[in-house]
Write an enzyme that holds these catalytic residues in place. Sequence first.
Site, PDB file in Angstrom:
ATOM      1  N   LYS A  72       0.846  -1.196   0.000  1.00 15.36           N
ATOM      2  CA  LYS A  72       0.000   0.000   0.000  1.00 15.36           C
ATOM      3  C   LYS A  72       0.883   1.248   0.000  1.00 15.36           C
ATOM      4  CE  LYS A  72      -3.972   1.939   2.570  1.00 15.36           C
ATOM      5  NZ  LYS A  72      -4.822   1.761   3.781  1.00 15.36           N
ATOM      6  N   SER A 147      -9.659   1.945   2.881  1.00 15.48           N
ATOM      7  CA  SER A 147      -8.760   2.658   2.005  1.00 15.48           C
ATOM      8  C   SER A 147      -7.738   1.776   1.293  1.00 15.48           C
ATOM      9  CB  SER A 147      -8.011   3.723   2.809  1.00 15.48           C
ATOM     10  OG  SER A 147      -7.198   3.118   3.802  1.00 15.48           O
ATOM     11  N   SER A 171      -9.951  -0.436   7.103  1.00 14.15           N
ATOM     12  CA  SER A 171      -9.361  -0.200   5.782  1.00 14.15           C
ATOM     13  C   SER A 171      -8.693  -1.404   5.138  1.00 14.15           C
ATOM     14  CB  SER A 171      -8.347   0.944   5.851  1.00 14.15           C
ATOM     15  OG  SER A 171      -9.018   2.180   5.813  1.00 14.15           O
TER      16      SER A 171
END
Lengths: 476, 476
Positions: A72, A147, A171
């Site tokens: 990420k 996210s 997330s």
Amino acid sequence: MRRLAQLLAAGEITSTELVRRCLERIKETEPELNAFITVDEEGALVQAAQSDERRARSQALSPWDGIPLAVKDNISTKGLRTTCASRFLRSYRPVYDATVVERVKRAGLIIIGKTNLDEFAMGSSTEYSAFGVTKNPHDPARVAGGSSGGSAAAVAAGQVPWSLGTDTGGSIRQPAAFCGVVGLKPTYGRVSRYGVVALAPSLDQVGPLAATVEDAAILFSLIAGADPRDATSTEARPFALPAWDPQVVQGLKVGVPEEFFSSGLHGEVEAAARSVLRSLEEQGAVLQPISLASNEYAIDTYLTLVTAEASSCLARFDGVRYGERVPAGDVNTMFAKSRGAGFGPEVKRRIMLGTYVLSASHYEAYYEQAQRVRTLIRQEVARAFAEVDVIITPTTPTTAFRIGEKRNPLEMYLSDLYTATANLSGVCALSLPCGSDARGLPIGLQIMGNHFQEELIFQVAHVVEANVERVAGFEL
Amino acid sequence: MNYDIVIGLEIHVALLTESKFLCSCSTAFGAAPNTQCCPVCLGLPGSLPMVNEKAVEYAVKAGLALNCQVHHFSRFDRKNYFYPDLPKAYQITQDTYPLCTDGYLEYYIDDQLHRTAITRLHLEEEAGKLIHSGGSIVDSEYSLVDYNRAGIPLIEIVTAPDITSPRQARLFLEQLRLLMLYIGVSDVKMEEGSLRCDANISLKPQGSAVLGTKVEVKNLNSFRALERALEYEAERQRIVLEQGGKIRQESRTWDERSGRTASMRSKADAPDYRYFPEPDLPPLRLDPAWVERIKASLPERPLERLRRLEKEFGLSRYEATFLVNYPDFGQLFLELAVAGGDNRALINLLMGEYAGLAREFGHLEPERLTELLAIVDEGLITHSQSKAVLEELFRSPLSPRQIVKEKGWEVLRDVEQLREAIQGVLAGHPDLLDRYRAGEERLFGFFVGQVMRAVQGKADPKVVNQLLKEELNRLV
């Protein structure tokens, strides 16, 4: 992953071939998906060649040496751009590796690239990215969740075998649920946050996403454990892979919080979760209704704390040392213009909210009150775990929603309704697929465990997984 | 109307740890700009603080030396504000639960013992250093930042408003400086910024219990500046009050050149620092036994030394104060002196010519000083000759005895030779001899001087006195 490891060990496939396979898959799917912000083709091939050399000399760093991974883009990678999906950091290259990155590199994993997210991890759909929305591999008209949307979509679409995400209020678990993969939010403090760009330090955790429970557990075993550079991780124990035992559900006390099965919950999602619960009962588990009544306040509490902490954590993006600077006549205008141009609307909204709740005249009414409620939630969760071994709920109230569907930020915040409690109380929780709705969209099941009970929730998830059809993942 | 002056001080002391407060960078002064920095003290995204135990130890030491209560539980907070020298845009400090509270410092002013209460002492991190191309950040074309200093551990010490005059404020600060020096936690150099002081000052009608409106005075870069600025500010406030005006609560900056304070900002413009608990650091919990060990290892404090010098070594307040204020002299004295013995010659030597020479050339080896005192005591040389030997000691590596021998400075013991010299002097001044005969006895001293000169100071003045008396009596 065991199969990949065996193939690599037997010399039937090379890391370079694996990386090329991923790069091809990325080239095929990326124009539609947009799971990556940066693909490090050159770097990955260099690392793969080094891995192959190690294998040739029988000096593999671990059984997983040479397997590609996506990270990420709010996790610092030395020399590899780390944008947090923000214009502000579009050309920022960290001078150091996050501890989790250091650890996966030490195991020989190959970082293929950096995945998309909501800017600074603020969001639940990856729509708030300065690099465009990530599409759901099961339906490109729908969000991948957020996210960690890029990390979930990349695994679901088979671009990479596994990935790292971060979870502050859901997330990792929510996009895992939307994309039909497995995602773990570890116990607070079990994984180092050093090098992870903070959203809310008291809630953030790094965790694995993978197509199977065992793969997620393997990746978790590579990153877990105390880090002398993170003061909140000092009590963390390392994690060893369990010997998978189907008997684990025999007599297992499963807490079922009725508040998580009430209004707002989509019928098909509820049915899928209840069906898993029934099946567990049939296998010898004891279902026990419990109450997590304070979950009603979880989202408000979560938002108050996240915005407060984020407003402080994001203040360093001032244009002085790194990131985008908008020149101005005086320093305060430079700060304001740089931040004005660098941050997107959701980030600005949260910074303003956070600044407000921390201001001297509102601190007591908001921040302090939220801390008190957090203590209540923590106590309630602790009481629940005094009675049950795991708590099982749906991961999200619905399956993946359509891109652009949630225009109102408040509606978006409710995506974390079932997941924020684990962050507020610090316990571990994972999401795994437990079926699909009529549109073929994956449904996620959340299994929560007490502090440092990752092994137990992985074991339970492994049992659940055996009865669920795999809907996504990397294929050779 | 007469007014009472009320002063409270806020002091920052940079701790002399080898590495910084929250990372392991060096704290050495004077390195090339931005060479002693890392992701943590630069506030790079994702970096996390770790508390340096040595800094805590030094702060505890300072707290104990100031007779404070050292709290076994304290907590770090964030103080949020934007400034280019503050890498994270927040300072890690201790707001709600400081490390130490409720102490005091005792010191003598004109033989009177004073006590100033210490309200609190807490740990925090230092900011970087700004160098402006113009006069200040607002009128500079550009400013340079050096982050070598960023993250050095500081303690902030806050006094109660107990101080009643600008002079007392200076003497308090001097005493505090000395204390920090004695316990070895800081080099406390105002010129290098390792000791800094802001002052709050207000006036109230004499005897009134109600405090007046206070003004904060900043930019006090020396002890003299502190005293002068407070004198100016007290006078300014007195004039405002006498003219029926009101004191504005504000921060004012001292301007050394004009000798005035000027308004910086009013209280209404003071920033809201939005303090909240630092989520990256767990609370600081001290082991009571560890604190006790530090307490037991505290070295002698200035006031304790003062009392010991007076009591055990028979020194006057003036002499003892000299030795306390110049710890190097104090150390030397304590090495050479004999408790309960006669240390007159030693203290006279140290406070006399030696002081000036030692300040210029550095201290002599204690053994050579002991020998110098011994040969005077033995009568090998006279007291006045000892000065010449002393000067020689700073130039040559020889021992006092060797010097005396080499220079032929032994005391002249040949009585006949002395008598001849006396007779020579008297014969050379027949007019003065007549006046002496006429009763002008003070000429005796002149004759002694002339005789000493004639023998190049090598005679024992007592013997010269004796012989001269005999000779004069014979002539008269």
